[in-house]
Design an enzyme around this catalytic site. Sequence first.
Site, mmCIF file in Angstrom:
data_model
loop_
_atom_site.group_PDB
_atom_site.id
_atom_site.type_symbol
_atom_site.label_atom_id
_atom_site.label_comp_id
_atom_site.label_asym_id
_atom_site.label_seq_id
_atom_site.Cartn_x
_atom_site.Cartn_y
_atom_site.Cartn_z
ATOM 1 N N ASN A 83 0.860 -1.166 -0.138
ATOM 2 C CA ASN A 83 -0.093 -0.174 0.128
ATOM 3 C C ASN A 83 0.838 1.243 -0.232
ATOM 4 O OD1 ASN A 83 -1.785 1.930 0.638
ATOM 5 N ND2 ASN A 83 -2.443 1.306 2.454
ATOM 6 N N ARG B 123 -2.689 -2.058 -3.463
ATOM 7 C CA ARG B 123 -3.797 -1.186 -3.087
ATOM 8 C C ARG B 123 -3.392 -0.100 -4.257
ATOM 9 N NH1 ARG B 123 -5.314 2.251 2.144
ATOM 10 N NH2 ARG B 123 -7.689 2.934 1.180
ATOM 11 N N HIS C 47 -12.254 4.293 -0.166
ATOM 12 C CA HIS C 47 -12.084 3.301 1.264
ATOM 13 C C HIS C 47 -12.826 2.120 0.706
ATOM 14 C CE1 HIS C 47 -11.640 7.362 3.409
ATOM 15 N NE2 HIS C 47 -10.514 6.709 3.432
ATOM 16 N N HIS D 263 -16.511 5.015 7.889
ATOM 17 C CA HIS D 263 -14.881 4.545 8.095
ATOM 18 C C HIS D 263 -14.319 6.063 8.518
ATOM 19 C CE1 HIS D 263 -10.818 3.122 6.314
ATOM 20 N NE2 HIS D 263 -10.883 4.391 6.507
ATOM 21 N N LEU D 264 -13.922 6.263 9.729
ATOM 22 C CA LEU D 264 -13.545 7.573 10.317
ATOM 23 C C LEU D 264 -12.032 7.371 10.686
ATOM 24 C CD1 LEU D 264 -16.354 8.283 12.512
ATOM 25 C CD2 LEU D 264 -16.171 8.803 10.199
ATOM 26 N N GLY D 265 -11.079 7.910 9.755
ATOM 27 C CA GLY D 265 -9.601 7.921 10.183
ATOM 28 C C GLY D 265 -8.868 9.109 9.677
ATOM 29 N N ARG E 10 -8.191 17.347 5.080
ATOM 30 C CA ARG E 10 -8.784 17.696 3.800
ATOM 31 C C ARG E 10 -10.292 18.431 4.350
ATOM 32 N NH1 ARG E 10 -8.717 11.995 1.189
ATOM 33 N NH2 ARG E 10 -7.045 11.384 2.817
ATOM 34 N N ARG F 132 -6.655 12.453 18.368
ATOM 35 C CA ARG F 132 -6.105 12.343 19.785
ATOM 36 C C ARG F 132 -5.578 13.776 20.263
ATOM 37 N NH1 ARG F 132 -2.811 7.114 18.513
ATOM 38 N NH2 ARG F 132 -2.534 8.483 16.670
ATOM 39 N N ILE G 61 -10.340 6.637 14.108
ATOM 40 C CA ILE G 61 -11.327 7.136 14.957
ATOM 41 C C ILE G 61 -12.505 6.489 15.173
ATOM 42 C CG2 ILE G 61 -12.688 9.391 15.344
ATOM 43 C CD1 ILE G 61 -10.762 10.794 13.284
ATOM 44 N N ASN H 285 -11.335 3.804 17.811
ATOM 45 C CA ASN H 285 -10.942 4.019 19.097
ATOM 46 C C ASN H 285 -11.280 5.266 19.728
ATOM 47 O OD1 ASN H 285 -8.546 2.011 19.013
ATOM 48 N ND2 ASN H 285 -8.154 3.219 17.069
ATOM 49 N N GLU I 286 -8.020 -3.700 5.489
ATOM 50 C CA GLU I 286 -7.952 -3.669 3.973
ATOM 51 C C GLU I 286 -6.882 -4.727 3.511
ATOM 52 O OE1 GLU I 286 -7.646 0.227 5.480
ATOM 53 O OE2 GLU I 286 -8.739 1.021 3.725
HETATM 54 P P1 AMP Z 1 -6.257 5.919 10.467
HETATM 55 O O1 AMP Z 1 -6.015 6.920 9.192
HETATM 56 O O2 AMP Z 1 -7.443 5.048 10.271
HETATM 57 O O3 AMP Z 1 -5.015 5.461 10.765
HETATM 58 O O4 AMP Z 1 -6.751 6.871 11.697
HETATM 59 C C1 AMP Z 1 -6.094 8.000 12.296
HETATM 60 C C2 AMP Z 1 -6.847 8.771 13.113
HETATM 61 O O5 AMP Z 1 -7.338 7.949 14.119
HETATM 62 C C3 AMP Z 1 -6.128 9.927 13.755
HETATM 63 O O6 AMP Z 1 -6.976 11.236 13.625
HETATM 64 C C4 AMP Z 1 -5.999 9.482 15.330
HETATM 65 O O7 AMP Z 1 -5.996 10.421 16.073
HETATM 66 C C5 AMP Z 1 -7.154 8.670 15.386
HETATM 67 N N1 AMP Z 1 -7.202 7.875 16.619
HETATM 68 C C6 AMP Z 1 -6.346 6.763 16.760
HETATM 69 N N2 AMP Z 1 -6.432 6.151 18.123
HETATM 70 C C7 AMP Z 1 -7.424 7.219 18.813
HETATM 71 C C8 AMP Z 1 -8.166 7.206 20.092
HETATM 72 N N3 AMP Z 1 -7.819 6.429 21.029
HETATM 73 N N4 AMP Z 1 -9.112 8.367 20.321
HETATM 74 C C9 AMP Z 1 -9.390 9.211 19.055
HETATM 75 N N5 AMP Z 1 -8.796 9.172 18.024
HETATM 76 C C10 AMP Z 1 -7.915 7.987 17.685
#
Ligand code: AMP
Length: 397
Positions: free
Chosen positions: A9, A93, A182, A209-211, A242, A286, A330, A333, A383
């Site tokens: 990836n 990917r 995604h 899907h929140l990241g 973004r 975080r 997000i 977690n 993924e």
């Molecule tokens: P990803 O792109 O899926 O790796 O997600 C990254 C996002 O997940 C970042 O904004 C991190 O701050 C958030 N994240 C990871 N662990 C936590 C947590 N324990 N609480 C809140 N957000 C988190």
Amino acid sequence: MNDLLLVINAGSSSIKFSLFENTPSDPTLLYKGQMEGIYVTPHFTAKDASDKKLVDEDLPAELPKSHDTSLRHILKWLDTVTAGRKIGVIGHRVVHGGTRFSKPELVTPEVIVELEKLIPLAPLHEPHNITPIKIMGELLPGVPQVVCFDTAFHSGQPELNQLYALPYELSLKEGIRRYGFHGLSYEYIASVLPQIDTKAAEGRTVVAHLGNGSSMAALLACKGIASTMGFTALEGLPMGTRTGSIDAGVVLHLINHLKMDAKQIEDLLYKQSGLLGLSGISSDMRDLEDSGTVRAKLAIDYFVSKVVREAASLAAALEGFDALVFTAGIGENGADVRLDVCRQLRWLGVEIDEAANKVRSGEPRRISLPDSKIAVYVIPTNEELVIARASRACIAS
Ligand code: AMP
């Protein structure tokens, strides 16, 4: 024995990899890792399947900084831990499949030409997905490679959900339409949902899907029918850096009145906005939760409000929904974000179980009360496993 399956990836500054054993049942993870900061200070980390860190080091400064050097380094390290076992398949990917690719494909010279034609649709991602395919073709000639697309999951969306209200010819001739992204993550959720909630798997599910990148999708019987992301991975929810959806008139204003050029606007929309732009502190959820400043709270509240509004929009596309699934960094977690989202969706029939929501676990879990009309789940995405499965199925067929 050519029984190993390598998943790659690659992005502009990092290459993530996962090595699987190609067992007769499901591919089994052996090692995973990444090279980060490829063009600045390349840093290599690798872990085993139990998450034990095996390597954490900068590459020697005298080595050329390139995707080529990084991939060579990864392969050399894999050689040391796999003791002579050989890679039999490589899965990549690829962010954009355009209208040409709606399923995984075996890489051929013709496929590479077609992928290069898609670069204008995803100029920030596609070139970095293609480069490792070419390099691996040179480093491991004869090993079949498979490309798996983030857009493919959404390719069955009804036409209404794929269109913009632009002149129709732009969709037909130029491919300016809503693709959705995604998809490999949604594919994974769709693959495990039947074991978790039969009713939702046969019915209507909204997946969040929140990241760092965020999107949401509406699944009907585990097939994607609508998504918040469109032509590029910029539309929909606000993300780490973004904007998410904004009035296209803002872009015209930036050009006509603030005299910004395309590169400056691209930087603004992709790299300076979202959680970072609103908070002025960080793109990382975080950091914002720890910060407690007014602007950090504003950024989180904006993010939550858009997740809620998009959930309601997807609910309209599905005529209601049976389950809400949170996934990615997000989603998996961020208990506080989940709590806020679920509270604001109470009117739709979401009753969160606050104690269950606080439990930390790497396993799929239900976080809604037993009598919640909409069941809410946290399901960690995978993924890489989707790419591994699809790559070997593609080779087998
Ligand atoms: P990803 O792109 O899926 O790796 O997600 C990254 C996002 O997940 C970042 O904004 C991190 O701050 C958030 N994240 C990871 N662990 C936590 C947590 N324990 N609480 C809140 N957000 C988190």
